[in-house]
Design an enzyme around this catalytic site. Structure first.
Site, short mmCIF file in Angstrom:
data_model
loop_
_atom_site.label_atom_id
_atom_site.label_comp_id
_atom_site.label_asym_id
_atom_site.label_seq_id
_atom_site.Cartn_x
_atom_site.Cartn_y
_atom_site.Cartn_z
CG PHE A 1 50.94 5.46 21.25
CD1 PHE A 1 51.33 6.46 22.12
CD2 PHE A 1 51.56 5.38 20.02
CE1 PHE A 1 52.33 7.37 21.77
CE2 PHE A 1 52.56 6.29 19.66
CZ PHE A 1 52.95 7.27 20.55
CE1 TYR A 2 44.32 5.62 14.62
CE2 TYR A 2 42.47 5.19 16.10
CZ TYR A 2 42.96 5.63 14.88
OH TYR A 2 42.08 6.09 13.92
CB ALA A 3 43.07 7.32 21.19
CB THR B 1 49.06 9.28 17.26
OG1 THR B 1 48.02 8.43 16.75
CG2 THR B 1 50.13 8.43 17.91
#
Length: 325
Positions: free
Chosen positions: A153-155, A157
């Protein structure tokens, strides 16, 4: 010129401010909320060091989620340039804390884009990540590759940031540059990054957690090379006459290293062998990254200067002195 660096108490933000304040023409402003994602004293010490270095550095402890407060800050200081490095970092942390990433990486970036448009910022530079490439096997990773299959999910965003920036900069005609960072390391680095964790474990005779049993390759990029790129791209792109207002660049060394070689260099510095907990590959982890740095090299005539052995040695010296104090 007036330059705002968000995330100024962070690893890259601190080093960038340190470089920018050395130029007498620059008035550098930093914003950070000093959250406790990792050791808050490390963040405070970075800011303390910056204030000590130059009276042209001004720091604000502010939360970028608060649009009203940030708007007042923009209005007061009349920034020329914004370098947005503030974000919730960490691939593994994003697996269980998705709301934090939505708030700090997407909603905050919307605020920065809105204010850049409203206050006619000459150039907005923002941090993206090599993680947007997902599990691509097309090495070296080129900026033109598809990046629509992030593994965390970091990637996701950060990919969202790139799309938002593309839309805003071309709709409202302001310069905007996204930088995909590849495994940045160096003194004052983040405690959740591999180098910091490995050095800490080896120095205290504790076992290193090795995910995927250490079978990773990373394009380790020394912090001085990174801030050199940012400071050059800030100026170069403002002079560009291109009608494509948004650009993306890889920021890496272009020379991936096997993780166990990385460990071996640390062992050599400490003159002792590491102990390991060999663990399975964790969800969201990428096995290899390798930056194609052709585009950034041509744009600013750049080539990486710091060898990995020297970079690790500098970090270890910093680590020993910092924790001795």
């Amino acid at each position: 010129m007036k330059i705002l660096v968000t995330g100024a108490a962070g690893f890259i933000g601190y080093h960038l401010c340190k470089k920018l304040i050395n130029n007498k023409r620059n008035h550098v402003f930093g914003i950070d909320n000093l959250n406790n994602y990792y050791d808050i004293n490390l963040k405070k010490n970075r800011i303390k060091d910056l204030k000590k270095q130059n009276n042209k550095f001004k720091f604000y402890k502010l939360d970028l989620k608060n649009l009203r407060l940030i708007k007042n800050n923009f209005k007061k200081n009349k920034y020329d340039y914004v370098i947005h490095l503030a974000a919730q970092a960490g691939v593994r942390f994003s697996l269980e804390n998705t709301k934090t990433y939505l708030d700090n990486n997407i909603n905050v970036f919307y605020n920065i884009l809105e204010l850049s448009k409203e206050f006619k910022i000459k150039h907005l530079i923002y941090a993206s990540t090599s993680s947007v490439y997902g599990n691509s096997k097309s090495f070296p990773l080129n900026e033109n590759l598809q990046t629509d299959k992030p593994l965390s999910f970091y990637a996701a965003t950060k990919k969202c940031n790139e799309i938002m920036a593309q839309t805003y900069s071309n709709l409202y005609k302001f310069k905007c540059t996204g930088l995909r960072f590849f495994t940045v390391y160096g003194p004052y680095g983040r405690p959740d990054m591999a180098l910091f964790k490995f050095v800490k474990s080896i120095s205290s005779n504790k076992k290193i957690d090795l995910y995927n049993k250490g079978n990773h390759y990373r394009d380790f990029t020394y912090i001085d090379d990174v801030v050199s790129i940012i400071s050059k791209i800030l100026i170069i792109n403002t002079k560009s006459q291109s009608q494509d207002f948004h650009q993306i660049y890889n920021v890496g060394k272009g020379n991936p290293q096997y993780l166990m070689k990385f460990v071996a260099i640390i062992e050599k510095n400490f003159k002792k062998k590491a102990k390991f907990n060999k663990m399975k590959k964790q969800i969201g982890d990428i096995e290899k990254n390798h930056a194609d740095i052709t585009k950034i090299s041509r744009t600013i005539n750049f080539s990486p200067q710091v060898d990995i052995k020297d970079g690790i040695g500098i970090f270890i010296n910093w680590f020993k002195n910092y924790y001795k104090k």
